[in-house]
Design a protein around this motif. Structure first.
Motif, PDB file in Angstrom:
ATOM      1  N   ALA A  68       0.781  -1.260  -0.035  1.00  0.00           N
ATOM      2  CA  ALA A  68      -0.020  -0.083  -0.114  1.00  0.00           C
ATOM      3  C   ALA A  68       0.792   1.188  -0.014  1.00  0.00           C
ATOM      4  O   ALA A  68       0.390   2.270   0.423  1.00  0.00           O
ATOM      5  CB  ALA A  68      -0.925   0.001   0.955  1.00  0.00           C
ATOM      6  N   LEU A  69       2.115   1.020  -0.265  1.00  0.00           N
ATOM      7  CA  LEU A  69       2.918   2.202  -0.690  1.00  0.00           C
ATOM      8  C   LEU A  69       3.951   1.970  -1.912  1.00  0.00           C
ATOM      9  O   LEU A  69       4.264   0.926  -2.049  1.00  0.00           O
ATOM     10  CB  LEU A  69       3.665   2.337   0.548  1.00  0.00           C
ATOM     11  N   GLN A  70       4.309   3.034  -2.677  1.00  0.00           N
ATOM     12  CA  GLN A  70       5.276   3.019  -3.557  1.00  0.00           C
ATOM     13  C   GLN A  70       6.583   3.613  -3.166  1.00  0.00           C
ATOM     14  O   GLN A  70       7.510   3.108  -2.178  1.00  0.00           O
ATOM     15  CB  GLN A  70       4.578   3.096  -5.001  1.00  0.00           C
ATOM     16  N   CYS A  71       6.452   4.943  -3.557  1.00  0.00           N
ATOM     17  CA  CYS A  71       7.568   5.823  -3.038  1.00  0.00           C
ATOM     18  C   CYS A  71       7.786   6.055  -1.781  1.00  0.00           C
ATOM     19  O   CYS A  71       8.603   6.338  -1.076  1.00  0.00           O
ATOM     20  CB  CYS A  71       7.504   7.384  -3.986  1.00  0.00           C
ATOM     21  N   GLY A  72       6.395   5.729  -1.034  1.00  0.00           N
ATOM     22  CA  GLY A  72       6.410   5.974   0.623  1.00  0.00           C
ATOM     23  C   GLY A  72       6.380   7.499   1.108  1.00  0.00           C
ATOM     24  O   GLY A  72       6.308   7.707   2.275  1.00  0.00           O
ATOM     25  N   PHE A  73       6.428   8.380   0.079  1.00  0.00           N
ATOM     26  CA  PHE A  73       6.157   9.971   0.301  1.00  0.00           C
ATOM     27  C   PHE A  73       5.162  10.347   1.435  1.00  0.00           C
ATOM     28  O   PHE A  73       5.035  11.036   2.335  1.00  0.00           O
ATOM     29  CB  PHE A  73       6.597  10.945  -0.675  1.00  0.00           C
ATOM     30  N   CYS A  74       4.085   9.546   0.722  1.00  0.00           N
ATOM     31  CA  CYS A  74       2.591   9.900   1.419  1.00  0.00           C
ATOM     32  C   CYS A  74       2.452   9.269   2.619  1.00  0.00           C
ATOM     33  O   CYS A  74       1.545   9.448   3.371  1.00  0.00           O
ATOM     34  CB  CYS A  74       1.366   9.880   0.377  1.00  0.00           C
ATOM     35  N   THR A  75       3.170   8.175   2.838  1.00  0.00           N
ATOM     36  CA  THR A  75       2.777   7.047   3.701  1.00  0.00           C
ATOM     37  C   THR A  75       2.668   7.516   5.314  1.00  0.00           C
ATOM     38  O   THR A  75       1.770   7.204   5.924  1.00  0.00           O
ATOM     39  CB  THR A  75       3.862   6.064   3.537  1.00  0.00           C
ATOM     40  N   TYR A  88      -3.157  13.153  -0.445  1.00  0.00           N
ATOM     41  CA  TYR A  88      -2.936  12.514  -1.871  1.00  0.00           C
ATOM     42  C   TYR A  88      -1.892  11.487  -1.774  1.00  0.00           C
ATOM     43  O   TYR A  88      -0.755  11.619  -1.060  1.00  0.00           O
ATOM     44  CB  TYR A  88      -2.253  13.868  -2.376  1.00  0.00           C
ATOM     45  N   CYS A  89      -1.964  10.457  -2.721  1.00  0.00           N
ATOM     46  CA  CYS A  89      -0.861   9.583  -3.301  1.00  0.00           C
ATOM     47  C   CYS A  89      -0.752   9.779  -4.643  1.00  0.00           C
ATOM     48  O   CYS A  89      -1.951   9.470  -5.436  1.00  0.00           O
ATOM     49  CB  CYS A  89      -1.317   8.296  -2.600  1.00  0.00           C
ATOM     50  N   ARG A  90       0.495   9.980  -5.137  1.00  0.00           N
ATOM     51  CA  ARG A  90       0.227   9.790  -6.549  1.00  0.00           C
ATOM     52  C   ARG A  90       0.961   8.643  -7.045  1.00  0.00           C
ATOM     53  O   ARG A  90       0.957   8.418  -8.547  1.00  0.00           O
ATOM     54  CB  ARG A  90       1.424  11.185  -7.032  1.00  0.00           C
ATOM     55  N   CYS A  91       1.226   7.683  -6.464  1.00  0.00           N
ATOM     56  CA  CYS A  91       1.777   6.412  -6.916  1.00  0.00           C
ATOM     57  C   CYS A  91       0.866   5.235  -7.165  1.00  0.00           C
ATOM     58  O   CYS A  91       0.651   4.500  -7.953  1.00  0.00           O
ATOM     59  CB  CYS A  91       3.067   5.872  -5.922  1.00  0.00           C
ATOM     60  N   THR A  92       0.227   4.917  -5.842  1.00  0.00           N
ATOM     61  CA  THR A  92      -0.756   3.759  -5.628  1.00  0.00           C
ATOM     62  C   THR A  92      -1.888   3.579  -6.383  1.00  0.00           C
ATOM     63  O   THR A  92      -2.468   2.540  -6.522  1.00  0.00           O
ATOM     64  CB  THR A  92      -0.904   3.514  -4.160  1.00  0.00           C
ATOM     65  N   GLY A  93      -2.587   4.774  -6.735  1.00  0.00           N
ATOM     66  CA  GLY A  93      -3.847   4.723  -7.304  1.00  0.00           C
ATOM     67  C   GLY A  93      -5.188   4.535  -5.994  1.00  0.00           C
ATOM     68  O   GLY A  93      -6.157   4.310  -6.392  1.00  0.00           O
ATOM     69  N   THR A 103       4.759  14.970  -8.571  1.00  0.00           N
ATOM     70  CA  THR A 103       5.222  14.035  -7.915  1.00  0.00           C
ATOM     71  C   THR A 103       5.039  14.498  -6.452  1.00  0.00           C
ATOM     72  O   THR A 103       5.220  15.786  -6.122  1.00  0.00           O
ATOM     73  CB  THR A 103       6.705  13.475  -8.013  1.00  0.00           C
ATOM     74  N   LEU A 104       4.725  13.639  -5.373  1.00  0.00           N
ATOM     75  CA  LEU A 104       4.454  14.229  -4.176  1.00  0.00           C
ATOM     76  C   LEU A 104       5.610  14.829  -3.286  1.00  0.00           C
ATOM     77  O   LEU A 104       5.735  15.770  -2.542  1.00  0.00           O
ATOM     78  CB  LEU A 104       3.646  13.005  -3.248  1.00  0.00           C
ATOM     79  N   GLU A 105       6.649  14.121  -3.692  1.00  0.00           N
ATOM     80  CA  GLU A 105       7.884  14.720  -3.243  1.00  0.00           C
ATOM     81  C   GLU A 105       8.340  15.810  -4.391  1.00  0.00           C
ATOM     82  O   GLU A 105       8.478  15.194  -5.617  1.00  0.00           O
ATOM     83  CB  GLU A 105       9.092  13.827  -3.261  1.00  0.00           C
TER      84      GLU A 105
END
Ligand code: FES
Ligand code: FES
Lengths: 164, 793
Positions: free
Chosen positions: A99-106, A136-141, B205-207
């Protein structure tokens, strides 16, 4: 230039006293002055939720609050809540479900999810989606995040594994 | 080394191919222990803030920095002219794109700014906040110039010139054709035509973008911490632009908060930061804030495409003709150029179908807006929307259901290898099998019946299909062949240490897609060890073999294959040592669970840890003529094809409120074929994340500019991106046609979702609106555009 203020607060259970410029946001105070870099900033204007932290038990946007406002308060961040184990089941479910990709929103997402579970223990997918719509999460959808939160809600309610 | 039999990787005892193992490196991120660029603090580090042009086009007059320089805490204020001594300009053209032109771009311009947001003066201070304070004191005499902002008029004789030296605003024109389109259209049974508009949007990109450049004047070395996706490429670029030897430039891209292609480019503020570090001899940090991101991160997709399709009586495509126009901002981005989206559209449109006659023409123009360049699924959403939008129109004209039209026209699954009408070589695709699977997954017939029934109650639901291809595993054709130092080859160095741990270092990088996990899975499988005994190193030019990084959906296909071959070679070397120790043939031994065993058994003869320790410390036990080589490197590049295509089909189901124009996405399905799947969960989540980015472009995302070239919604509140509540659940299914260009057989999957989703949504919206006689053709499809189509506005 802005004048300095002195802040004393309990941060993740530790008492901290610091002098910082009065204009310092809570997010910057945590990140740069206390080096608690698990709290992220994605917009600095209160929209993305990456900076979500807990102040006196409620989640807030660290970028919209001034550090000065936490004088005398109790602040919890992803670092503290990881150490205390409070997020452990959410973290395990996030890991399992990717449930995370880049982990920035996590970190912000975990804090939001823990508040959701605390305040709406019966939440279903629709309520989960609505609640995390400030993050917001831009990676996981989002679907994997919804799945992971749903799993934890079911587990905490004594049920078995969630349907994915 | 002796030949050791190697079972197919699916059959290996420690096979992790096809297994959804969780990502070991995700734990750090879950505990808030990721290290993103802005989390790094170095001794004596200063922060740079850029004063940016407030005009779309303006002459830069006198710059008075004296008050800013005098501000407490300011280390330096640097203008474009001053920085020019430390940094060469660059030109974003590629030699194989014939006739392309673009002027030299500087890290900061000297006399003229050409877009709102272009960095013009650098203010360096002890903190970002102080730098921002001082920036307010910088005085620039601006002389605004007429701006060319509308791509449709950029080539008019009276258009303002973005670069007077170039003579006009044309960057490039391309054409691809086969057969005789004009002749066919003249006598066609039926022709359908449509103009599609795709709005400018960006990656968000969030970052945000960020970089720290740390120059040590004592040894002349620079270490750059970069939120990027191609460290070796950036190493070459930074070194060249600031005139340093490449080996002295180390680029580290560790935790990266989303990239999506956006972080693969050469940004002037980032090059400036590297040059400033050299100039000042101390670490300089630049982190774009969100407002800067919107005016300086690349934009993408701003295209207007007119397409025509000629069809026969029996509903077969006879000819396909498209005309594309795009505006890319004032410069072509370095080094990949800003014409590749157009190049893709010309080559990818209609590739799903058998098309006897094809013509695609494209024009790329300069304008005074932020620069455009490659963003996830480059060109694909546009090519797919034009193809699939016209396919639905053609189906209608022929009186066929969209499924039947596709069955008649999609390339047959047994027709490969073949070439598309554009000349693109196709290796092995599965459009029909994918469509069949999709129809079952979504219960197409059931949804059609339901649609019919609900219409009687005034509920308008739509079903949209989009067959698509995805370019993956690119060879050198895009960039390397044109002179850019962008690698299409990747190497993997794999080693067995005396601890018994396997370490794989690789040039592809991680931005959350699961690169390190996927590489560990392949390495564990190839050598024969449990995955928790594999460490993976990525994202550091000092530590990994040269490689291309991650772009173009190349990680699994190219990096995975390099790892497989390296792992197999290491296995062979380990067994050679084992056979000497154990006095037997290598072919009689195998490696299972990190132990050397007798082939076909799990009987341990020696553990890898013991073997490696012996090979390192007790070499007296080895024959003199055996030198253990427990470190090997293997490389891989795709040969025989310019790239390897994945394919698939998507479907969107949605409902339109005809009173408000609101679109509710009910569900989304994807069946895709990326060949061998290494980790199904990672692939599915790439697809889901990709779909949602595609849905963003289809429904919400839009960089809205004024006629004067001012971005009007450059913040996160006004620029809409998909949020959880609006997104549907997404069902993902697979067909698997492994590529024969590698042993692993993996193709990419990272861009499939983004490439196909906008087309499926557009078709679904038009399917819903059909009984009302309305159509939309522009993205994003907003409630307002739906109401306009319905004649209610
Ligand atoms: S950084 Fe606070 S909401 Fe985005
Ligand atoms: S995982 Fe990247 S933004 Fe959510």
């Amino acid at each position: 230039m802005s004048r300095d203020v002195e802040i004393t607060a309990r941060i993740n259970g530790e008492s901290v006293t610091k002098r910082v410029p009065a204009r310092t946001s809570l997010a910057d105070f945590l990140r740069y002055d206390l080096e608690l870099t698990g709290t992220h900033v994605g917009c600095e204007h209160g929209v993305c939720g990456a900076c979500t932290v807990r102040v006196d038990g409620d989640i807030v946007r660290g970028c919209l609050m001034l550090a000065a406002q936490i004088d005398g308060a109790e602040v919890e961040t992803v670092e503290g809540l990881s150490a205390s184990g409070e997020l452990a089941d959410l973290q395990a479910a996030f890991l399992e479900r990717n449930a995370l990709q880049c982990g920035f929103c996590t970190p912000g997402m975990l804090l939001a999810a823990s508040e959701l579970i605390a305040t709406q223990p019966g939440a279903g997918r629709k309520e989960i989606r609505a609640f995390i719509s400030g993050n917001y999460c831009r990676c996981t959808g989002y679907e994997a995040i919804v799945d992971a939160i749903e799993t934890v809600i079911k587990q905490r309610n004594g049920g078995g594994a969630a349907n994915g | 080394m002796a030949d050791t039999p190697f079972l197919s990787f699916h059959d290996r005892p420690n096979s992790y191919i096809g297994r959804s193992v969780p990502r070991p490196n995700a734990k750090r991120l879950l505990h808030g222990r990721g290290v993103f660029v802005d989390d790094i603090k170095l001794p004596r580090m200063v922060h740079v803030y850029f004063v940016r042009s407030v005009h779309a086009h303006a002459k830069i007059g006198k710059i008075d920095a004296s008050r800013a320089e005098a501000h407490p805490g300011v280390a330096a204020v640097v203008t474009g002219a001053q920085l020019a001594e430390y940094c060469k300009p660059w030109v974003g053209t590629l030699s194989h794109l014939e006739g392309m032109k673009s002027p030299p771009q500087r890290a900061m311009p000297i006399d003229r700014a050409t877009w709102q947001g272009e960095p013009v003066v650098a203010v360096i201070a002890e903190s970002r906040a102080v730098a921002e304070d001082a920036a307010e004191l910088v005085e620039i005499d601006w002389e605004p110039l007429p701006a060319a902002t509308d791509m449709k008029t950029a080539l008019d004789a009276d258009a303002p010139l973005v670069h007077p030296d170039l003579g006009d605003n044309l960057c490039w024109r391309g054409e691809v054709k086969s057969g005789d389109v004009d002749a066919v259209f003249k006598k066609a049974h039926r022709v359908v035509e449509e103009t599609f508009v795709f709005a400018r949007h960006t990656g968000v990109t969030l970052e945000s973008r960020g970089i720290i450049a740390d120059y040590d004047p004592s040894d002349g070395r620079m270490t750059v911490y970069h939120a990027g996706q191609a460290p070796h490429n950036m190493q070459a670029i930074f070194a060249e632009q600031i005139g340093m030897p490449e080996p002295d430039m180390r680029v580290i891209s560790k935790d990266v908060g989303g990239a999506f292609g956006l972080k693969a480019h050469t940004y002037s503020d980032e090059v400036a930061t590297v040059a400033l570090a050299r100039m000042l001899g101390r670490p300089v940090k630049f982190i774009a804030d969100r407002l800067e991101s919107f005016v300086s991160d690349i934009h993408a997709r701003d295209h207007i495409v007119t397409g025509r399709m000629a069809i026969s009586k029996d509903g077969k495509i006879e000819a396909f003709d498209i005309d594309d126009l795009t505006g890319i901002g004032p410069y072509s981005m370095f080094p990949r150029t800003s014409v590749i989206e157009t190049y893709q559209i010309l080559n990818l449109t209609g590739v799903q179908y058998v098309i006897p006659n094809y013509r695609a023409r494209g024009a790329v123009v300069f304008q005074n807006k932020n620069m455009m360049c490659q963003y996830r699924a480059v060109g694909h959403p546009i090519a797919t929307t034009v193809s699939e939008g016209l396919a639905d129109l053609a189906a209608d004209a022929a009186g066929l259901d969209p499924v039947e039209f596709r069955r008649r026209n999609l390339m047959a699954d047994d027709s490969y290898p073949t070439k598309a009408a554009s000349g693109l070589p196709l290796e092995g695709l599965s459009h029909h099998a994918s469509l069949d699977k999709l129809l079952i997954l979504m219960d197409y017939d059931g949804l059609r019946r339901e649609q019919e029934a609900r219409r009687r109650d005034g509920v308008y639901r739509g079903i949209g299909l989009a067959s698509f291809i995805e370019i993956t595993n690119p060879g050198p054709l895009f960039y390397g062949s044109g002179g850019a130092r962008v690698s299409a080859t990747d190497g993997c160095t794999i080693r067995l240490d005396p601890s018994g741990i396997i370490t794989a270092a690789i040039g592809i990088t991680e931005q959350g897609q699961g690169t390190e996990t996927m590489i560990a899975q392949v390495a564990a499988t190839a050598v024969g060890v449990p995955m928790d005994q594999v460490r993976v190193l990525t994202g550091d030019t000092d530590k990994s073999p040269y490689g291309g990084g991650v772009w173009g959906s190349r990680g699994a296909g190219i990096g995975g294959e390099a790892t497989l071959q390296a792992g197999k070679a290491l296995r062979g070397n380990i067994l050679a040592v084992a056979s000497a120790i154990l006095q037997t043939e290598p072919a009689k031994l195998d490696i299972v669970d990190a132990k050397v065993v007798d082939m076909g058994t799990t009987t341990e003869r020696i553990s890898l840890a013991d073997l490696a320790a012996l090979a390192q410390f007790r070499t007296g036990d080895l024959p003199d003529d055996l030198q253990p080589e427990l470190v090997v490197t293997r490389h891989f590049r795709v040969t025989g094809y310019p790239f390897v295509l994945s394919n698939g089909v998507q479907a969107s189901h949605l409902e339109i409120d005809t009173n408000t124009g609101f679109i509710t996405l009910l569900k989304h399905w994807v069946v895709e074929d990326c060949g061998t799947i290494i980790n199904p969960q990672l692939v599915d989540e790439q697809v889901r994340g990709g779909v949602v980015q595609g849905l963003g472009g289809a429904l919400y995302e839009h960089c809205i500019y004024s006629d004067e070239g001012q971005l009007l919604n450059g913040n996160m509140a006004d620029y809409l991106v998909p949020m959880a509540a609006e997104m549907p659940d997404i069902v993902v299914g697979h067909v698997s046609t492994p590529t024969k260009t590698s042993e692993l057989g993996a193709k990419g999957a990272g861009e499939a979702g983004t490439g196909g989703a906008p087309a499926a949504v557009l078709n679904a919206v038009n399917d819903a609106l059909k009984p009302l006689g309305a159509r939309v053709t522009a993205q994003p499809i907003t409630p307002e555009s739906v109401l306009r189509a319905l004649g209610k506005l």
